[in-house]
Structure formats: C-alpha cells, structure tokens
Design an enzyme around this catalytic site. Structure first.
Site, PDB file in Angstrom:
ATOM      1  N   LEU A   1     111.234 -83.365 142.034  1.00 21.16           N
ATOM      2  CA  LEU A   1     112.250 -83.865 141.289  1.00 21.16           C
ATOM      3  C   LEU A   1     113.441 -83.976 142.134  1.00 21.16           C
ATOM      4  CD1 LEU A   1     112.188 -82.162 137.629  1.00 21.16           C
ATOM      5  CD2 LEU A   1     111.934 -84.485 138.052  1.00 21.16           C
ATOM      6  N   ASP A   2     114.199 -85.085 142.013  1.00 20.94           N
ATOM      7  CA  ASP A   2     115.441 -85.272 142.842  1.00 20.94           C
ATOM      8  C   ASP A   2     116.470 -84.147 142.500  1.00 20.94           C
ATOM      9  OD1 ASP A   2     114.492 -87.734 144.144  1.00 20.94           O
ATOM     10  OD2 ASP A   2     115.325 -88.852 142.594  1.00 20.94           O
TER      11      ASP A   2
END
Length: 267
Positions: free
Chosen positions: A43-44
């Site tokens: 995930l960013d």
C-alpha cells in the site's frame, strides 16, 4: 545447542495506518516474531487498510495472493490537482468541479505513474522521479469491476472501487480531471477483509480458501508431501487447487491435464 523453533506458517491481516510504509510494517513484525516475513501486495504510504502479512512457510503462498482482486474506498478532492495524484504531490487549486462523478469501468488502459515501484531500464520509477527525471512510463491493461459513488458534498467525492490487481486507484481518480486521490483505504483482498482488531491471525487454509479443494486420503497426503502428483479430472480446469488432508493444507498444486502437480508443499 538447541535450534530455534521454526515460525508457524500463518497469515496476519493488518490494518496499516497512514504515513507508514508496507516495508515498515513487515520490518516491525519481523523484529517481534523473527523468521521469514513477507506481504501480499503493498500500500502507498498515504493509504490505509488491509495489508496481508505472511509468516514462515506461508511466504511461499505470496504468488497466489498477489493476483487477487482488491476493494478500496477512495476519496477524491474536487477542484484540485496533484503532481502525483495523491496528497504527497504538489497541490494546485483549480476551482473547477467535475460535472460528472463517474469512474471508468471494464477493461481499461492505465499509464503507470512515475511514483510507482515498476522498473524501467532496471530502475524503479519512483527513484527516477525523486531525481526529477521524466521518462515515458509503460501502460497496462487493468479491469475495474465497480466504481460506485458513495457520497459527495461538492468538495469531495467518495467511491467504492473493486478492481483487478495492479490497478492504480489514484490514476483512476485522475480521470475526473480536476481531482486527486486525497485518501485511500483498502478494505479487502479477494475474500480477506480488513480486520476489526489488528492484527488478526489467519490460517494458511483461510489464505487460499478461494481455490478449489481436493481432499486427500492418508496415502495421497504422504505422496504429495514428497512432491508427487495426484489425479483429478475436471470438467472446467482451474489453474491451481489446494490439496488438503483432514482440513489441513498439504500443498498448492498446478493443474496439468488430470494431474495435480504440487508447486508449494507446506506439510
């Protein structure tokens, strides 16, 4: 000298907070538990939500989990633009509110953003971006199964999005033109959902429950444990099958005609 006990093959469903990288989460769990630790899709840093962490031999299941569809809740800031499509970029207020709050669905072509970890000429794009380099990034075909508008107040619009693995949600939000992805939360990977209490431990059987199951008798379980195939005719051939004995995952097998050839043996 006694050897350390091997890390049990398990999965952890983690609710990743914002401003923390997926690598940070994995490193913390590795310090706490030791042994092999991996994850099934990053995930960013600005994003929150489900991160599937794999422990011990469960790390060998990563390849099967990476391709699962994802579900997100994304909030678009309207009348603004970001150089990166998210809140970490340079933000510019345009004041132009999109007339139609509709996201494209079906199979679409996306250009990989410069902030991604995709490699071009042997180097990850985000490293080139940090140096200020501009290169033509590759495109990829992705599938957006659903992009439903949940709510909007004229300044922000929130969507629930179901999409194939590899879809860049911030790029999807940018199709609204004067908008960027202000917040992003991954709520599910396949049938695995973000836990109410984080982390939640899950069995390897639950991790691959999306695969068809072929129960084994005792003799077959021994054979599969030694890497030997078993036979099962299928009317419609799946790509992979979970092989179990008394409810316990013995292996994941590749379907080769009527043979189920073990690819990953866990027992």
């Amino acid at each position: 000298m006694s050897s350390a006990e091997p890390t049990p093959a398990r999965g952890l469903l983690v609710d990743k907070p914002a401003r923390v990288t997926s690598h940070d989460v994995v490193a913390e769990i590795r310090r706490e538990r030791g042994g092999k630790v991996g994850h099934a899709g990053t995930l960013d840093p600005f994003a929150t939500g489900l991160l599937v962490v794999l422990l011990g031999r469960a790390t060998r299941l990563q390849r099967y989990l990476l391709g699962l569809p994802k579900t997100y809740r994304a909030t678009a800031r309207l009348g603004w633009r970001s150089t990166t499509g998210d809140p970490d970029g340079e933000l510019t207020e345009t004041g132009r509110i999109p007339e139609r709050l509709e996201l494209p669905t079906g199979e679409i072509e996306q250009r990989v953003p410069m902030t991604s970890a995709v490699k071009v000429d042997g180097e990850r794009l985000y490293r080139k971006a940090h140096r200020g380099e501009a290169v033509e990034t590759p495109t990829r075909s992705v599938t957006v199964h659903r992009g439903e508008l949940i709510e909007s107040d004229g300044e922000r619009a929130t969507f629930e999005i179901e999409c194939s693995s590899g879809t860049y949600v911030r790029t999807l939000v940018e199709t609204l033109e004067d908008a960027y992805c202000e917040s992003l939360r991954r709520t599910a990977i396949g049938d695995l959902e973000v836990p109410e209490e984080s982390p939640r431990e899950v069995s390897v059987e639950e991790l691959v429950s999306f695969m068809p199951e072929r129960p084994l008798d005792a003799d077959e379980a021994v054979a599969v444990g030694h890497g030997r195939p078993v036979t099962e005719p299928f009317d419609v051939h799946p790509s992979h099958v979970r092989l179990t004995h008394n409810g316990r995952l013995i292996a994941v097998a590749r379907v080769d005609g009527e043979n189920l050839r073990p690819e990953v043996v866990l027992a």
